[in-house]
Scaffold this active site. Structure first.
Site, short mmCIF file in Angstrom:
data_model
loop_
_atom_site.label_atom_id
_atom_site.label_comp_id
_atom_site.label_asym_id
_atom_site.label_seq_id
_atom_site.Cartn_x
_atom_site.Cartn_y
_atom_site.Cartn_z
CB CYS A 56 -1.03 0.09 1.74
SG CYS A 56 -2.37 -1.13 1.49
CB CYS A 78 -2.21 -2.53 5.70
SG CYS A 78 -3.00 -1.34 4.82
CB CYS A 125 -5.31 -3.47 1.44
SG CYS A 125 -3.70 -3.87 2.54
CG ASP A 145 -47.35 -22.64 -36.22
OD1 ASP A 145 -48.73 -22.25 -36.73
OD2 ASP A 145 -47.42 -21.65 -35.44
#
Lengths: 545, 177
Positions: free
Chosen positions: A41, A107, A110, A363
């Protein structure tokens, strides 16, 4: 031996990072570490993109150790060094105590996603197990990541803190962090893709059908998000009860939306923060982000996007419908095209379920001849995908069925864009038919000429009585492009009518007039009564791939 | 009467293969004899999907002595049946009528005849072509000259079918061979 290699790699990694460190503001690095931010981070917030996130990343204490020499060496003039060193040195001291104490604390940004879960070899094994459990066979995969909603708030909180504390750093100059840092999603992907590639023996490909979704949730921080829900947009939406549209495709996105009910929608949080000033923000959430005790948890989902198998089918039976047709638990007709094809194709994909799509329908008592009608079988969550030689075998298997109701041509795997092509074919492409027509008086050559001379004949068709119970009563204008007649020897009141019409034309009603509700009709053109005994579809004019 | 038998057979073909099966295996075509008044004979053709086509039989009093209907008027009762704009799959704005309600008036010169619904339900469509061309009733009462198409609920159809006749019963009543 392995230990030595690992050590050498660690040494190599540390070298790369050593080269990198001088370019990073050490005071900031130390400060971040003292707050409780993990190494990855730290790199993220300094927009470091050259480091291999999947490689060996030093722990916060190791990173801190690398910092010290830099600051000492960085000083040239002792007097200026003292001034510069002091805040840095102080920060490093603070960080040292923090880092030594809580190695296992998640952390603050995060919440453990980038250090506790990524560096854990058991985690990779877990992902491998989830994928292997269902028996997926693949050579390409795509990784989807969904981050916990609160990480968005924490990132914003850290950003405001850094902006305020280090106004001289240009990297923190943007108002919001969105384009200035490496996003958490990206970082998780960088950290996991290469190891996963080797563990799963497959390549990462963003367009791969097989998706592995990692969902990170941090349910203990739900109360922190309450201030988000009070912002006007969401409150109104809740009050009036309608939900914003879910993000397109992607399993992670779907799961994230589901968790929105639990109050954790990333999209909602991002929306709310998009316009929030730092003043408003600071009232609700502290900067820098506070410590947490529990890490986020990770759930793993594995899914294959729908696989499409397409081709053209021919229907030779006048007693099978296109799709399964049940009235009061009783099947109408002897079978269905859908089941004939699905029962052969589906088992080979080992999917959860399948859907049958065709470019229009006929059909139950109408045959489909000529080149055939384009169709697609959509298989959900297929575990394995046959290759083209097996496809040829499947085609032969269907064509070899003893009932002989259905044959297929050009059976092959197609992409998702084919679905849109098919729908277009249903509403826009011309079709050709052959009909056995009865007249109330003997057929003459003049009749043949009367019909074949009509080009681009415009009809007004009211919704036929036979479907009026389930369709809107409308008048549909349709065109008959051309007609051609052939006599039937030995039957003076009957003849063969070949016609080419616009998509959506009711042929039976054009012949017998449907109580006069389709006009003009064969009876009105030939001035007698007409009826239809048999109908075949001769061509569906569509280039299907 | 041969004409009657013919058109009954053709009626089945007219409305599709399913209807043909229906006419043979179930009571698809029912007839109202003396609906409201004596000799006011009407047919109620029920398609396999539940919709009913209402019309006049050749033995209807309006066709005596020869078919010479001059006008058809749907402006009877509280609403003009020809004005309803039925829309959508749910058949919004359709007029709901009772078996005894008048569908329309059929004029032979000065004389007029009331045509009733025979079955309770929503009127999906009236044959507005009759307004411009009443001769359709004289020429083709079985097909182009039908009066209206109705959609009864299953329970209402059950009730109505009990009061209506099968082709055999109708032939007996009128002494047709």
């Amino acid at each position: 031996m392995a230990g030595v290699v690992a050590g050498a790699q660690e040494g190599a990694m540390a070298e790369a990072i050593q080269h990198l460190l001088p370019s990073l503001p050490s005071a900031v690095v130390a400060d971040l570490l003292s707050i409780g931010v993990c190494t990855r981070c730290v790199f993220r917030f300094l927009n470091v993109r050259s480091v291999d996130f999947a490689g060996s990343i030093p722990s916060p204490s190791a990173l801190l150790a690398e910092l010290k020499p830099v600051t000492r060496n960085g000083s040239v003039d002792t007097s200026t060094a003292d001034v510069e060193c002091d805040p840095t040195a102080a920060a490093i001291e603070k960080a040292a105590t923090r880092v030594a104490g809580n190695m296992k604390e998640p952390c603050v940004v995060c919440l453990g996603a980038l250090h506790l879960l990524v560096d854990d070899g058991a985690n990779l094994k877990q992902i491998e197990d989830v994928v292997a459990k269902d028996g997926y066979v693949f050579d390409k995969f795509c990784l989807e990541v969904s981050v916990p909603a609160v990480s968005v708030v924490r990132e914003r909180s850290l950003w405001f803190y850094l902006k305020e504390k280090y106004p001289e750093e240009t990297i923190f100059s943007a108002q919001y962090e969105s384009s200035s840092i490496v996003s958490l999603k990206e970082a998780i992907k960088w950290s996991l893709i290469t190891p996963l590639e080797s563990k799963l023996a497959a390549k990462f490909d963003a367009n791969a059908l097989l998706r592995i979704a990692l969902l990170y949730k941090h349910s203990t921080s739900l109360t922190d998000l309450n201030f988000i829900h009070h912002s006007s947009g969401d409150a109104k939406r809740r009050r009036y009860g309608y939900e914003a549209k879910a993000p397109a495709a992607g399993l992670a996105a779907v799961a994230a939306e589901r968790s929105a009910e639990a109050g954790e929608s990333v999209a909602a949080v991002t929306r709310a923060l998009a316009t929030m000033t730092s003043k408003t923000f600071s009232r609700h959430f502290p900067s820098p982000p506070p410590q947490v005790t529990t890490p986020c948890d990770q759930s793993i989902m594995c899914w294959r996007m729908p696989v499409f198998v397409g081709g053209r089918y021919l229907k030779f039976s006048r007693n099978i419908s296109q799709s399964r047709w049940m009235i009061d638990d009783e099947r109408m007709g002897e079978g269905s095209v859908q089941e004939v094809i699905g029962n052969v194709v589906f088992p080979h994909y080992k999917g959860d379920s399948y859907k049958f799509h065709a470019a229009g329908r006929e059909d139950i008592d109408v045959r489909m001849l000529g080149p055939g009608r384009p169709f697609i079988v959509e298989i959900s969550n297929a575990r394995c995908i046959p290759d083209s030689s097996e496809m040829a075998k499947l085609e032969a298997e269907i064509n070899g069925l003893k009932e002989g109701w259905v044959k297929v041509r050009e059976l092959r795997q197609v992409g998702i864009e084919s679905c849109a092509i098919m729908r277009e074919g249903e509403s826009e492409k011309q079709k050709e038919y052959a009909a056995v027509v009865w007249l109330s008086r003997p057929v003459t050559q003049a009749d043949f000429e009367a019909l074949s001379s009509l080009k681009e004949l415009e009809l007004q068709q009211k919704t036929p009585v036979r479907v009026l119970h389930r369709r809107s009563p409308l008048i549909r204008p349709r065109t008959i492009h051309w007609m051609r007649c052939e006599e039937i020897k030995g039957s003076p009141n009957y003849f063969l009518l070949f016609l080419c019409t616009q998509a959506g034309t009711y042929i039976k009603e054009f012949v017998h007039g449907d109580l006069g509700r389709t006009y003009p009709n064969v009876g009105s053109i030939l001035n007698c009564e007409a009826d239809i005994l048999q109908l075949d579809v001769m061509d569906v004019k569509m280039d299907f791939l | 009467m041969q004409r009657t038998a013919c058109f009954l057979g053709r009626m089945s073909c007219r409305l599709g293969h399913r209807a043909l099966l229906n006419a043979i295996t179930r009571i698809g075509l029912l007839l109202g004899a003396d609906v409201g008044k004596e000799f006011h004979d009407q047919y109620v053709y029920r398609h396999a999907n539940g919709l009913c086509v209402i019309g006049l039989l050749p033995t209807h009093a309006a066709f005596k002595p020869t078919p010479a209907i001059t006008a058809v008027d749907f402006n009877v009762g509280k609403q003009n049946r020809a004005d309803a704009k039925v829309s959508g799959k749910r058949k919004k704005n359709a007029i709901s009528l009772e078996p005894n309600s008048v569908l329309c008036k059929v004029m032979v010169g000065e004389a007029f005849f009331m045509i009733r619904c025979c079955v309770r339900g929503a009127v999906l469509e009236v044959n507005e072509r009759l307004i411009k061309d009443p001769s359709l009733l004289n020429k083709r009462a079985d097909t182009e000259g039908h009066i209206a198409i109705m959609m009864p609920r299953p329970e209402d159809w059950l009730k109505a079918s009990k009061t209506l006749l099968t082709f055999e019963q109708y032939k007996e009543r009128r002494g047709i061979v």
